[in-house]
Design a protein around this motif. Structure first.
Motif, short mmCIF file in Angstrom:
data_model
loop_
_atom_site.label_atom_id
_atom_site.label_comp_id
_atom_site.label_asym_id
_atom_site.label_seq_id
_atom_site.Cartn_x
_atom_site.Cartn_y
_atom_site.Cartn_z
N GLN A 151 18.01 -25.78 12.74
CA GLN A 151 19.30 -25.98 13.40
C GLN A 151 19.50 -27.45 13.80
N GLN A 152 18.43 -28.06 14.28
CA GLN A 152 18.51 -29.47 14.70
C GLN A 152 18.78 -30.37 13.49
N ILE A 153 18.19 -30.03 12.35
CA ILE A 153 18.43 -30.78 11.12
C ILE A 153 19.88 -30.60 10.68
N ARG A 154 20.37 -29.36 10.67
CA ARG A 154 21.76 -29.08 10.26
C ARG A 154 22.77 -29.81 11.14
N GLU A 155 22.47 -29.92 12.43
CA GLU A 155 23.38 -30.58 13.36
C GLU A 155 23.22 -32.10 13.37
N ALA A 180 7.80 -30.12 7.81
CA ALA A 180 8.63 -31.25 7.42
C ALA A 180 8.34 -32.42 8.35
N LEU A 181 8.58 -33.62 7.86
CA LEU A 181 8.51 -34.82 8.69
C LEU A 181 9.91 -35.08 9.20
N ILE A 182 10.07 -35.05 10.52
CA ILE A 182 11.38 -35.33 11.10
C ILE A 182 11.30 -36.61 11.92
N ILE A 183 12.42 -37.32 11.95
CA ILE A 183 12.50 -38.56 12.72
C ILE A 183 13.78 -38.56 13.53
N VAL A 219 18.15 -34.55 14.18
CA VAL A 219 16.97 -35.19 13.61
C VAL A 219 17.22 -35.35 12.12
N LYS A 220 16.50 -36.29 11.52
CA LYS A 220 16.55 -36.44 10.05
C LYS A 220 15.25 -35.92 9.50
N VAL A 221 15.33 -35.22 8.39
CA VAL A 221 14.13 -34.77 7.69
C VAL A 221 13.93 -35.69 6.50
N LEU A 222 12.69 -36.11 6.30
CA LEU A 222 12.38 -37.02 5.20
C LEU A 222 11.66 -36.29 4.09
N VAL A 223 12.01 -36.64 2.87
CA VAL A 223 11.35 -36.04 1.71
C VAL A 223 10.79 -37.12 0.81
N PRO A 271 8.88 -28.49 22.38
CA PRO A 271 8.95 -29.61 23.34
C PRO A 271 8.80 -30.98 22.67
N ALA A 272 7.93 -31.07 21.68
CA ALA A 272 7.78 -32.34 20.96
C ALA A 272 9.06 -32.69 20.21
N MET A 273 9.66 -31.70 19.56
CA MET A 273 10.89 -31.94 18.82
C MET A 273 12.02 -32.38 19.75
N LEU A 274 12.09 -31.80 20.93
CA LEU A 274 13.12 -32.22 21.88
C LEU A 274 12.94 -33.68 22.28
N ASP A 275 11.70 -34.15 22.34
CA ASP A 275 11.48 -35.56 22.64
C ASP A 275 11.78 -36.45 21.45
N VAL A 276 11.67 -35.94 20.23
CA VAL A 276 12.12 -36.70 19.06
C VAL A 276 13.64 -36.84 19.13
N ILE A 277 14.32 -35.75 19.44
CA ILE A 277 15.79 -35.79 19.57
C ILE A 277 16.22 -36.77 20.64
N ALA A 278 15.53 -36.76 21.78
CA ALA A 278 15.88 -37.64 22.91
C ALA A 278 15.47 -39.09 22.67
#
Length: 143
Positions: A132-136, A49-52, A139-143, A110-117
């Motif tokens: 879990q990060q998407i549910r909380e 998925a593409l997360i932002i 991060v946003k997932v793009l479709v 580690p990369a995802m944690l830097d997206v979150i931060a």
């Protein structure tokens, strides 16, 4: 594995599909990934998925592409050079005509944690560690 005797019992399970892309990523290899290996079965698939970062003002992939075009050199993270995450983002770059800059990490988490931060704005990620990060809403997932 390339030099193993073809005994009918020795198998290579490639957990990350890097073998097919090695020929394009490396100038010299001690094996030919096409000639020396024969795929016999797809055992599993991993969705990506593409997360932002939620602070990015995009709700859709089209909006994100427009955002990226307005921000040349936008950084993105991956699980490392040549990883499926890296190649996925490079495919997006080519298809969308956006100017993005790769920041390799030692794994997708580690990369995802830097997206979150907010240290990097986005990445292509294997979906399982991101669920879990998407549910909380971290991060946003793009479709």
């Amino acid at each position: 594995m390339a030099r193993a005797e073809p005994d009918g019992y020795t198998l290579l399970m490639e957990p990350r599909p890097r073998l097919p892309s090695t020929k394009t990523l490396y100038k010299k290899l001690p094996y030919d990934p096409v000639r020396d290996f024969t795929p016999i079965a797809l055992v599993a698939g991993v969705p990506f998925a593409l997360i932002i970062n939620p602070q990015i003002p995009a709700k859709t992939l089209s909006e994100f592409i427009a955002y990226a075009k307005s921000m040349p050199g936008l950084a993105y993270g991956s699980a490392g050079n040549g990883s499926p995450q890296h190649l996925g983002a490079e495919m997006l770059k080519a298809a969308a005509g956006i100017d993005i800059r790769h920041v390799p990490y030692r794994g997708s988490v580690p990369a995802m944690l830097d997206v979150i931060a907010g240290h990097i704005p986005f990445m292509v990620v294997d979906l399982q560690p991101a669920l879990q990060q998407i549910r909380e809403g971290k991060v946003k997932v793009l479709v």
